[in-house]
Design a protein around this motif. Structure first.
Motif, PDB file in Angstrom:
ATOM      1  N   ASN A   1       0.802  -1.217   0.000  1.00 40.83           N
ATOM      2  CA  ASN A   1       0.000   0.000   0.000  1.00 40.83           C
ATOM      3  C   ASN A   1       0.842   1.278   0.000  1.00 40.83           C
ATOM      4  O   ASN A   1       0.917   2.000   0.989  1.00 40.83           O
ATOM      5  CB  ASN A   1      -0.945   0.001   1.204  1.00 40.83           C
ATOM      6  CG  ASN A   1      -1.949   1.138   1.139  1.00 40.83           C
ATOM      7  OD1 ASN A   1      -2.264   1.627   0.063  1.00 40.83           O
ATOM      8  ND2 ASN A   1      -2.451   1.542   2.294  1.00 40.83           N
ATOM      9  N   PHE A   2       1.456   1.585  -1.146  1.00 38.91           N
ATOM     10  CA  PHE A   2       2.001   2.911  -1.365  1.00 38.91           C
ATOM     11  C   PHE A   2       0.870   3.756  -1.929  1.00 38.91           C
ATOM     12  O   PHE A   2       0.405   3.528  -3.056  1.00 38.91           O
ATOM     13  CB  PHE A   2       3.192   2.860  -2.326  1.00 38.91           C
ATOM     14  CG  PHE A   2       4.424   2.270  -1.713  1.00 38.91           C
ATOM     15  CD1 PHE A   2       5.214   3.014  -0.859  1.00 38.91           C
ATOM     16  CD2 PHE A   2       4.788   0.960  -1.984  1.00 38.91           C
ATOM     17  CE1 PHE A   2       6.361   2.467  -0.278  1.00 38.91           C
ATOM     18  CE2 PHE A   2       5.922   0.401  -1.412  1.00 38.91           C
ATOM     19  CZ  PHE A   2       6.708   1.154  -0.555  1.00 38.91           C
ATOM     20  N   THR A   3       0.408   4.717  -1.165  1.00 36.54           N
ATOM     21  CA  THR A   3      -0.882   5.345  -1.434  1.00 36.54           C
ATOM     22  C   THR A   3      -0.947   6.145  -2.729  1.00 36.54           C
ATOM     23  O   THR A   3      -2.033   6.460  -3.208  1.00 36.54           O
ATOM     24  CB  THR A   3      -1.277   6.276  -0.269  1.00 36.54           C
ATOM     25  OG1 THR A   3      -0.256   7.262  -0.085  1.00 36.54           O
ATOM     26  CG2 THR A   3      -1.438   5.496   1.015  1.00 36.54           C
ATOM     27  N   GLN A   4       0.198   6.497  -3.312  1.00 38.27           N
ATOM     28  CA  GLN A   4       0.181   7.280  -4.545  1.00 38.27           C
ATOM     29  C   GLN A   4       0.109   6.409  -5.801  1.00 38.27           C
ATOM     30  O   GLN A   4      -0.033   6.940  -6.901  1.00 38.27           O
ATOM     31  CB  GLN A   4       1.426   8.161  -4.610  1.00 38.27           C
ATOM     32  CG  GLN A   4       1.483   9.212  -3.502  1.00 38.27           C
ATOM     33  CD  GLN A   4       2.839   9.879  -3.433  1.00 38.27           C
ATOM     34  OE1 GLN A   4       3.868   9.231  -3.387  1.00 38.27           O
ATOM     35  NE2 GLN A   4       2.849  11.200  -3.411  1.00 38.27           N
ATOM     36  N   ALA A   5       0.175   5.101  -5.636  1.00 42.56           N
ATOM     37  CA  ALA A   5       0.315   4.214  -6.790  1.00 42.56           C
ATOM     38  C   ALA A   5      -0.824   4.354  -7.791  1.00 42.56           C
ATOM     39  O   ALA A   5      -0.606   4.333  -9.008  1.00 42.56           O
ATOM     40  CB  ALA A   5       0.426   2.767  -6.320  1.00 42.56           C
ATOM     41  N   ALA A   6      -2.047   4.474  -7.305  1.00 46.29           N
ATOM     42  CA  ALA A   6      -3.209   4.576  -8.195  1.00 46.29           C
ATOM     43  C   ALA A   6      -3.736   5.999  -8.276  1.00 46.29           C
ATOM     44  O   ALA A   6      -4.827   6.222  -8.815  1.00 46.29           O
ATOM     45  CB  ALA A   6      -4.316   3.636  -7.710  1.00 46.29           C
ATOM     46  N   GLY A   7      -2.988   6.958  -7.775  1.00 46.82           N
ATOM     47  CA  GLY A   7      -3.453   8.336  -7.732  1.00 46.82           C
ATOM     48  C   GLY A   7      -3.272   9.077  -9.048  1.00 46.82           C
ATOM     49  O   GLY A   7      -2.467   8.700  -9.902  1.00 46.82           O
ATOM     50  N   GLU A   8      -4.008  10.177  -9.195  1.00 45.79           N
ATOM     51  CA  GLU A   8      -3.938  10.965 -10.418  1.00 45.79           C
ATOM     52  C   GLU A   8      -2.577  11.624 -10.603  1.00 45.79           C
ATOM     53  O   GLU A   8      -2.118  11.789 -11.733  1.00 45.79           O
ATOM     54  CB  GLU A   8      -5.035  12.030 -10.411  1.00 45.79           C
ATOM     55  CG  GLU A   8      -6.432  11.485 -10.641  1.00 45.79           C
ATOM     56  CD  GLU A   8      -7.444  12.591 -10.867  1.00 45.79           C
ATOM     57  OE1 GLU A   8      -7.032  13.775 -10.973  1.00 45.79           O
ATOM     58  OE2 GLU A   8      -8.637  12.265 -10.939  1.00 45.79           O
ATOM     59  N   ALA A   9      -1.924  12.010  -9.511  1.00 45.06           N
ATOM     60  CA  ALA A   9      -0.648  12.713  -9.642  1.00 45.06           C
ATOM     61  C   ALA A   9       0.394  11.856 -10.342  1.00 45.06           C
ATOM     62  O   ALA A   9       1.076  12.311 -11.275  1.00 45.06           O
ATOM     63  CB  ALA A   9      -0.149  13.162  -8.271  1.00 45.06           C
ATOM     64  N   LEU A  10       0.541  10.603  -9.911  1.00 43.58           N
ATOM     65  CA  LEU A  10       1.517   9.726 -10.544  1.00 43.58           C
ATOM     66  C   LEU A  10       1.135   9.460 -11.993  1.00 43.58           C
ATOM     67  O   LEU A  10       1.993   9.470 -12.887  1.00 43.58           O
ATOM     68  CB  LEU A  10       1.625   8.409  -9.765  1.00 43.58           C
ATOM     69  CG  LEU A  10       2.586   7.355 -10.326  1.00 43.58           C
ATOM     70  CD1 LEU A  10       3.976   7.937 -10.557  1.00 43.58           C
ATOM     71  CD2 LEU A  10       2.678   6.152  -9.377  1.00 43.58           C
ATOM     72  N   ALA A  11      -0.149   9.244 -12.250  1.00 45.98           N
ATOM     73  CA  ALA A  11      -0.603   9.004 -13.623  1.00 45.98           C
ATOM     74  C   ALA A  11      -0.331  10.225 -14.500  1.00 45.98           C
ATOM     75  O   ALA A  11       0.162  10.100 -15.635  1.00 45.98           O
ATOM     76  CB  ALA A  11      -2.091   8.664 -13.632  1.00 45.98           C
ATOM     77  N   ASN A  12      -0.628  11.417 -13.977  1.00 44.57           N
ATOM     78  CA  ASN A  12      -0.422  12.641 -14.757  1.00 44.57           C
ATOM     79  C   ASN A  12       1.051  12.881 -15.064  1.00 44.57           C
ATOM     80  O   ASN A  12       1.414  13.230 -16.198  1.00 44.57           O
ATOM     81  CB  ASN A  12      -0.974  13.852 -13.994  1.00 44.57           C
ATOM     82  CG  ASN A  12      -2.478  13.847 -13.896  1.00 44.57           C
ATOM     83  OD1 ASN A  12      -3.160  13.136 -14.623  1.00 44.57           O
ATOM     84  ND2 ASN A  12      -3.014  14.649 -12.992  1.00 44.57           N
ATOM     85  N   ILE A  13       1.905  12.726 -14.055  1.00 39.04           N
ATOM     86  CA  ILE A  13       3.327  13.005 -14.248  1.00 39.04           C
ATOM     87  C   ILE A  13       3.956  11.955 -15.163  1.00 39.04           C
ATOM     88  O   ILE A  13       4.778  12.280 -16.025  1.00 39.04           O
ATOM     89  CB  ILE A  13       4.042  13.079 -12.891  1.00 39.04           C
ATOM     90  CG1 ILE A  13       3.508  14.268 -12.086  1.00 39.04           C
ATOM     91  CG2 ILE A  13       5.548  13.217 -13.074  1.00 39.04           C
ATOM     92  CD1 ILE A  13       4.011  14.339 -10.663  1.00 39.04           C
ATOM     93  N   SER A  14       3.559  10.706 -15.000  1.00 38.55           N
ATOM     94  CA  SER A  14       4.064   9.651 -15.890  1.00 38.55           C
ATOM     95  C   SER A  14       3.682   9.947 -17.335  1.00 38.55           C
ATOM     96  O   SER A  14       4.510   9.833 -18.251  1.00 38.55           O
ATOM     97  CB  SER A  14       3.513   8.292 -15.466  1.00 38.55           C
ATOM     98  OG  SER A  14       3.952   7.940 -14.174  1.00 38.55           O
TER      99      SER A  14
END
Length: 320
Positions: free
Chosen positions: A119-132
């Motif tokens: 459970n790394f809480t940013q894994a499914a978050g919009e921020a990681l998706a957007n930056i990737s």
């Protein structure tokens, strides 16, 4: 059908997940357990219809998924017991504190074939998706590196004090609990990292966890990850992670507040939701259903968590 879930560990994270699993139509919490009567009673008040088992083994029996929110050291035994029973496993981070032990855990989880995630809480978050997506599309230009800044007036923070183990060097500390999230995020963007140098600071009491960390890590291409973390002084919490590019840089504050700069000030990408934590947990739980079903998902794998753990423990030992 809803995924029958057992929750082991009813501290801050266990009760938080209990709350949000009850709000999610994809889950039903079948049983829960904690060695603390106080924590168990608090969870019982939140979910009076859920069985508080006498033992962890009793709580896990018959579940489809076992969520492990207990401290790192006892987590391995429960994870392997669940895997032996063919149950999916969702582990809190850090994966562990002893790298050799965690290597065994990851190997056994992979060999078992059961669905497993961390459970790394940013894994499914919009921020990681957007930056990737921005990095892959070339919108940030050439990657320059990552900066991490984490500062607190006190550790543990006020809302964490019930989890007393967080203040001790054996299992706790902000590097394991907070910087690990940003290291996971960094490796999703930059690829595998290695520690170039690290200088942790510890209080006089050898039992207590670090009060500061300065470190530099690099990816295979030599791009730097710079870390400044400290505890002390009258201030609000500061948790910033900045992916720097030659054309644009993206900053994530407090795990989910994303802003972008093209050379001037950072501008929010979108209005912050009323409850960012609820949005993040909902996204994690959505992807956890994919994981349990054996489908592609965005959650951290145990092997990714192991790589983060290696970095964390090396930095906490210090490297000149």
């Amino acid at each position: 059908m809803a995924v029958k879930t057992a929750i082991i560990g009813l501290g801050i994270m266990g009760r938080r997940m209990l709350e949000h699993m009850q709000l999610h139509e994809g889950y039903t919490v079948s049983a829960m357990w904690d060695p603390s009567a106080e924590a168990s009673n608090a969870a019982r008040q939140m979910a009076p219809d859920v069985t508080v088992a006498a033992t962890a083994e009793e709580a896990m029996a018959g579940a489809d998924l076992v969520y492990l929110a207990c401290p790192p050291v006892p987590r391995m035994a429960y994870a392997l017991a669940a895997a032996d029973a063919g149950q999916a496993v969702f582990l809190e981070k850090p994966l562990g504190v002893d790298v050799a032990t965690s290597e065994v855990l990851v190997a056994k989880l992979e060999a078992s074939g059961v669905p497993a995630a961390v459970n790394f809480t940013q894994a499914a978050g919009e921020a990681l998706a957007n930056i990737s997506a921005a990095a892959q599309a070339g919108k940030i230009g050439d990657l320059v590196g990552v900066d991490m800044v984490v500062t607190y007036a006190a550790w543990p923070r006020a809302w964490q004090t019930a989890a007393d183990w967080l203040r001790f060097r054996d299992e706790g500390g902000m590097t394991r609990e907070v910087l690990s999230h940003f290291l996971f995020f960094s490796q999703r963007i930059l690829g595998p990292l290695s520690v170039v140098w690290a200088r942790p600071s510890y209080p006089a009491d050898p039992a207590l966890c670090e009060t500061a960390l300065l470190a530099r890590l690099e990816n295979a291409a030599g791009l730097p990850v710079s870390i400044l973390a400290s505890v002390g002084g009258a201030q609000e919490d500061r948790q910033e992670f900045t992916v720097k590019g030659s054309a644009a840089s993206h900053r994530v504050s407090n795990f989910s507040d994303e802003a972008v700069s093209t050379g001037a000030g950072f501008t929010p990408v979108a209005p912050a939701p009323a409850d960012p934590r609820a949005v993040a947990l909902r996204a994690q739980l959505d992807d956890l259903l994919l994981c349990v079903a054996g489908k592609p998902h965005r959650l951290a794998t145990p092997r990714e968590a192991l790589q983060v753990q290696r970095l964390v423990e090396e930095m906490l030992r210090g490297k000149a």
